[in-house]
Design an enzyme around this catalytic site. Structure first.
Site, PDB file in Angstrom:
ATOM      1  N   THR A   1      67.006 -22.177  14.512  1.00  0.00           N
ATOM      2  CA  THR A   1      65.817 -22.369  15.354  1.00  0.00           C
ATOM      3  C   THR A   1      65.556 -23.865  15.485  1.00  0.00           C
ATOM      4  O   THR A   1      64.617 -24.388  14.891  1.00  0.00           O
ATOM      5  CB  THR A   1      64.592 -21.697  14.689  1.00  0.00           C
ATOM      6  OG1 THR A   1      64.508 -22.178  13.339  1.00  0.00           O
ATOM      7  CG2 THR A   1      64.684 -20.206  14.668  1.00  0.00           C
TER       8      THR A   1
ATOM      9  N   GLU B   1      63.386 -17.417   3.506  1.00  0.00           N
ATOM     10  CA  GLU B   1      64.358 -17.800   2.475  1.00  0.00           C
ATOM     11  C   GLU B   1      63.920 -19.098   1.822  1.00  0.00           C
ATOM     12  O   GLU B   1      63.555 -20.039   2.491  1.00  0.00           O
ATOM     13  CB  GLU B   1      65.730 -17.974   3.148  1.00  0.00           C
ATOM     14  CG  GLU B   1      66.853 -18.112   2.176  1.00  0.00           C
ATOM     15  CD  GLU B   1      66.787 -17.054   1.102  1.00  0.00           C
ATOM     16  OE1 GLU B   1      67.131 -15.908   1.395  1.00  0.00           O
ATOM     17  OE2 GLU B   1      66.380 -17.363  -0.037  1.00  0.00           O
ATOM     18  N   PHE B   2      63.981 -19.144   0.500  1.00  0.00           N
ATOM     19  CA  PHE B   2      63.587 -20.371  -0.194  1.00  0.00           C
ATOM     20  C   PHE B   2      64.787 -21.047  -0.848  1.00  0.00           C
ATOM     21  O   PHE B   2      64.624 -21.939  -1.676  1.00  0.00           O
ATOM     22  CB  PHE B   2      62.520 -20.064  -1.252  1.00  0.00           C
ATOM     23  CG  PHE B   2      61.211 -19.640  -0.653  1.00  0.00           C
ATOM     24  CD1 PHE B   2      60.381 -20.571  -0.051  1.00  0.00           C
ATOM     25  CD2 PHE B   2      60.814 -18.311  -0.657  1.00  0.00           C
ATOM     26  CE1 PHE B   2      59.169 -20.190   0.532  1.00  0.00           C
ATOM     27  CE2 PHE B   2      59.605 -17.918  -0.083  1.00  0.00           C
ATOM     28  CZ  PHE B   2      58.784 -18.854   0.511  1.00  0.00           C
TER      29      PHE B   2
ATOM     30  N   LYS C   1      55.975 -20.152   4.166  1.00  0.00           N
ATOM     31  CA  LYS C   1      57.287 -20.800   4.173  1.00  0.00           C
ATOM     32  C   LYS C   1      57.174 -22.233   4.712  1.00  0.00           C
ATOM     33  O   LYS C   1      57.703 -23.184   4.128  1.00  0.00           O
ATOM     34  CB  LYS C   1      58.259 -19.971   5.013  1.00  0.00           C
ATOM     35  CG  LYS C   1      59.550 -20.650   5.356  1.00  0.00           C
ATOM     36  CD  LYS C   1      60.445 -20.849   4.147  1.00  0.00           C
ATOM     37  CE  LYS C   1      61.523 -21.848   4.438  1.00  0.00           C
ATOM     38  NZ  LYS C   1      62.764 -21.652   3.805  1.00  0.00           N
TER      39      LYS C   1
ATOM     40  N   ALA D   1      55.335 -24.363   2.113  1.00  0.00           N
ATOM     41  CA  ALA D   1      56.144 -24.725   0.934  1.00  0.00           C
ATOM     42  C   ALA D   1      57.018 -25.933   1.274  1.00  0.00           C
ATOM     43  O   ALA D   1      57.068 -26.917   0.516  1.00  0.00           O
ATOM     44  CB  ALA D   1      57.011 -23.530   0.511  1.00  0.00           C
TER      45      ALA D   1
ATOM     46  N   PHE E   1      64.264 -37.831   2.938  1.00  0.00           N
ATOM     47  CA  PHE E   1      64.744 -36.442   2.932  1.00  0.00           C
ATOM     48  C   PHE E   1      65.505 -36.108   4.205  1.00  0.00           C
ATOM     49  O   PHE E   1      65.251 -36.652   5.272  1.00  0.00           O
ATOM     50  CB  PHE E   1      63.600 -35.454   2.690  1.00  0.00           C
ATOM     51  CG  PHE E   1      62.488 -35.469   3.714  1.00  0.00           C
ATOM     52  CD1 PHE E   1      62.652 -34.923   4.981  1.00  0.00           C
ATOM     53  CD2 PHE E   1      61.256 -36.025   3.385  1.00  0.00           C
ATOM     54  CE1 PHE E   1      61.619 -34.922   5.906  1.00  0.00           C
ATOM     55  CE2 PHE E   1      60.204 -36.027   4.307  1.00  0.00           C
ATOM     56  CZ  PHE E   1      60.391 -35.477   5.572  1.00  0.00           C
TER      57      PHE E   1
ATOM     58  N   CYS F   1      65.656 -28.200   7.340  1.00  0.00           N
ATOM     59  CA  CYS F   1      64.343 -27.544   7.292  1.00  0.00           C
ATOM     60  C   CYS F   1      63.140 -28.462   7.289  1.00  0.00           C
ATOM     61  O   CYS F   1      62.198 -28.235   8.053  1.00  0.00           O
ATOM     62  CB  CYS F   1      64.278 -26.660   6.054  1.00  0.00           C
ATOM     63  SG  CYS F   1      65.298 -25.213   6.234  1.00  0.00           S
TER      64      CYS F   1
END
Ligand code: UDX
Ligand code: UDX
Length: 479
Positions: A95, A170-171, A225, A228, A277, A281
């Site tokens: 996505t 999903e983590f 999600k 987090a 980073f 994601c």
């Protein structure tokens, strides 16, 4: 009534779909799992007999694939057939952030999620539970529901198809995906139908303790999600901001991180200052959050989270500027050895890697880069840098004698890459880089040579005693 799941179809054989389904198949031998993808090459790689050709590198993945593939785990392009046979369909397609149109630069492009929902509507033959596994903007389930329910009703009735929608984000973290899947901190299941949630919960109960399975409403699950990832990314931008201040004031960011991390309210994880980073994601999810806040008129909330991304961009460019400054204000025609291109160690993924911005900046300034990475393919680097590899460089020892600039090549052997280098820059924390013999390196480089450690994996004393200049992120005491 909860439905026992016997057959799963996962749409999307990527970094998330592949490892997640491999572990599910391993832990649930009673369930048949088909992972489908539109990309034939990717499927061929998943089916390759040579396990070094799997499309993604993840420690422990090969072993799980050996135990499950063609037993209860199958990879194919037969999307329709696999959906028709499935009681549960996971949507695990990518996505990406929209590049044009409404919400460009922030909102996620959901065209593949939509396409997947349409495929499910078209092929489902009985009651099907559709699980959002991809990280999605909040309220995507509404879109998926509309698509599933508004498909030809008569056809649906004939095929006895009906749907429940769940969110099960999903983590897993790349590089430790298998371990994260084996021992998750929690499994989050959001939905409206308790039966459907229980059906999915039962699958996880095969190996996850019941108290770690959290049930929420669907919007909380989608938002949790994003939140987090936003919180994790925010910690990194926070520590990188403090690192810059450490460099200016003589403090050391490692000491500051240790001091604050021992406060149990703060905790010690995700406090490593680095080059900024990366990964598919963090940036995307925060920008999604920003878009959402903007959409609901929460300007201050949007600005707050956007700063996390802005600081990260600034920090990556700060490192390239710093390299140029240390190399006497110019890197034009200078040889710089780049150690690491993936966004973190133990993965071949380069999406949003800090190395991309830093290398582009250096190339733009005329540097000659010799890039090494244990897992990233040179062809991927060429795509990321938007510049072909100039292989001829490798054969030429005395690079400085050539009047060339702004080029790069891939070098498998790091000691060869050190030959006549003006600088060595560690951008990914691969273990092998912490084992470098700086005595040998020192004899190969062109002096004065500068070593830049953006990951704090090198031993300062080893480098300095070998007559090399040293800089590391957040260290206000570098000589
Ligand atoms: C994941 C998540 O799903 C995404 O939401 C998250 O934010 C980033 O990580 P990932 O598995 O890393 O995506 O993406 P990728 O490795 O690109 O895999 C997606 C796969 O879906 C690709 O292999 C692509 O070919 C496939 N795909 C895409 C389809 O099979 N059908 C489509 O319609 C679109
Ligand atoms: C992240 C989340 O951790 C995971 O839960 C989610 O499902 C997907 O996104 P991932 O992007 O695979 O996982 O890796 P992660 O370990 O979170 O690292 C992201 C980036 O932050 C990397 O570039 C990493 O090097 C960097 N990082 C991480 C730091 O700079 N410092 C740290 O202390 C931790």
């Amino acid at each position: 009534m909860k439905i026992p799941i016997k057959n799963i179809c996962c749409i999307g054989a990527g970094y998330v779909g592949g490892p997640t389904m491999a572990v599910l198949a391993y832990k649930c031998p009673q369930i048949t799992i088909n992972v489908v993808d539109v990309n034939q090459n990717r499927i061929d790689s998943w089916n390759s007999q040579d396990l070094s050709k799997l499309p993604i590198f993840e420690p422990g993945l090969k072993e799980i694939i050996t135990k499950t593939r063609n037993k209860n785990l199958f990879f194919s392009i037969h999307i329709g057939e696999c959906i028709a046979n499935a009681d549960m369909v996971f949507i695990s397609v990518n996505t990406p952030t929209k590049t044009k149109g409404l919400g460009a630069g922030k909102a996620s492009d959901l065209k593949w999620v939509e396409a997947s929902a349409r495929q499910v509507a078209l092929h489902a033959k009985a009651h099907t539970i559709v699980v959002e596994k991809s990280t999605l903007p909040v309220r995507t389930a509404e879109v998926v529901t509309k698509i599933l329910k508004s498909s030809n009703n008569y056809e649906n009735l004939k095929r006895k198809s009906s749907f429940d929608i769940l969110s099960n984000p999903e983590f897993l973290s790349e590089g430790s995906a298998i371990d994260d899947l084996f021992n998750p901190d929690r499994v989050l299941i959001g939905g409206e139908s308790q039966d459907a949630m229980n059906s999915l919960g039962e699958i996880y109960k095969n190996w996850v303790p019941e108290e770690k399975i959290l049930y929420t409403n669907i919007w909380s699950s989608e938002l949790a999600k994003l939140t987090a990832n936003a919180f994790l990314a925010q910690r990194i931008s926070s520590i990188n901001a403090i690192g810059a201040l450490c460099e200016a004031t003589g403090a050391d960011v490692r000491e500051v991180a240790r001091a604050i991390g021992t406060d149990s309210r703060i905790g010690s994880k995700f406090l490593n200052s680095g080059p900024g980073f990366g990964g598919s994601c963090f940036k995307k999810d925060i920008l999604n959050l920003v878009y959402l806040a903007d959409y609901y008129g929460l300007k201050e909330v949007a600005n707050f989270w956007e700063e996390v991304v802005k600081l990260n961009d600034w920090h990556q460019h700060r490192i390239s500027r710093l390299i140029i400054k240390k190399l006497f204000g110019t890197v034009s025609g200078k040889k710089i050895c780049i150690l690491g291109f993936s966004f973190k160690s133990n993965t071949n993924d380069t999406r949003e890697s800090a190395a991309i911005n830093i290398c582009r900046d250096l190339i733009e300034e005329g540097a000659i880069l010799f890039i090494n990475d244990p897992k990233v393919e040179p062809k991927q680097i060429a795509i990321d840098l938007n510049k072909d590899e100039y292989k001829e460089l490798k054969d030429i020892n005395k690079i400085q004698l050539l009047n060339v600039e702004g080029l790069w090549c891939f070098e498998e052997n790091i000691y060869n890459a050190f030959e006549n280098a003006d600088a060595i820059v560690v951008l990914t924390e691969w273990h092998e880089y912490s084992l470098i013999d700086w005595g040998i390196a020192s004899r190969k480089v062109r002096k004065p040579c500068f070593i830049f450690d953006s990951r704090s994996i090198l031993v300062k004393e080893d480098i300095v005693k070998n007559d090399l200049n040293f800089w590391r992120v957040g260290d206000g005491n570098c000589p």
